[in-house]
Design a protein around this motif. Structure first.
Motif: not given
Length: 204
Positions: A46-53, A88-100
């Motif tokens: 739970v929480g912020h996408f950018g900080r989690a990455m 990618h997520s708008e939350e923090g304009d951050a790249a994700g793991l990119g598996w999907i």
């Protein structure tokens, strides 16, 4: 043994409890070596996408997750953990793991609907899958989220949910699954979903 990934993103204990209730053996770990070698993985959060990455990248857990994914270990992302599977997520304009392939977007809703989307809602299944066996259509799960996933390839979508318009609530690509709602808070439906991951998906 299932490894529940601990990267300081909440709800770890409740995920471990539902695994135990469903008859599985799970351990909580932040050790990249243990994560990389796990038979199966659950990525909660739970929480912020950018900080989690940022935490995943800085801790070495990102590389361990990539290694587990590459060798085909089954991986289940829950809530924020599902969103992290995408590009990618708008939350923090951050790249994700990119598996999907896909985007995570913030809800923009007409009144009186509120953000976050919080409470019980239905899953509308789009195709059968091993993790959704035994869940009748429109099974009710518990949601808490302000952002939603939108997979690029519609073949990756297992279920959708309506909240001011439909969004992707369960996804799968290969050995990776994601569920936006919280199985650990969803009583018999969540228990069935987690039991399917434990009993019907072979670990490596």
């Amino acid at each position: 043994m299932i490894v529940i990934v601990d990267y300081d993103a909440g709800n770890i204990g409740s995920v471990a409890n539902i695994c135990k209730k469903a008859g599985g053996k799970a351990e909580i770990s932040a050790d990249p070596e243990r994560i990389a070698a796990a038979a199966k993985l659950i990525l909660p959060g739970v929480g912020h996408f950018g900080r989690a990455m940022e935490r995943l990248n800085a801790s070495g857990i990102r590389a361990a997750l990539d290694a587990a994914h590459t060798r085909g270990a089954p991986i289940l992302g829950i809530c924020l953990g599902m969103q992290l599977l995408l590009s990618h997520s708008e939350e923090g304009d951050a790249a994700g793991l990119g598996w999907i392939a896909g985007e995570v977007r913030r809800f923009v809703l007409p009144a009186p609907l509120k953000v976050p989307h919080m409470g019980w809602n239905d899953l509308h299944f789009t195709r059968p899958d091993v993790l959704t066996q035994g869940l009748e259509d429109e099974a009710r799960f518990y949601f808490v989220h302000s952002y939603y996933a939108e997979a690029t390839d519609r073949a990756d979508v297992l279920a959708r949910t309506d909240y001011g318009g439909e969004f992707d609530s369960v996804v799968r690509r290969g050995n990776v699954w994601g569920i936006q709602c919280h199985p650990e808070k969803s009583h018999k439906y969540g228990l069935t979903f987690i039991r399917n991951f434990i009993e019907k998906v072979p670990g490596l």
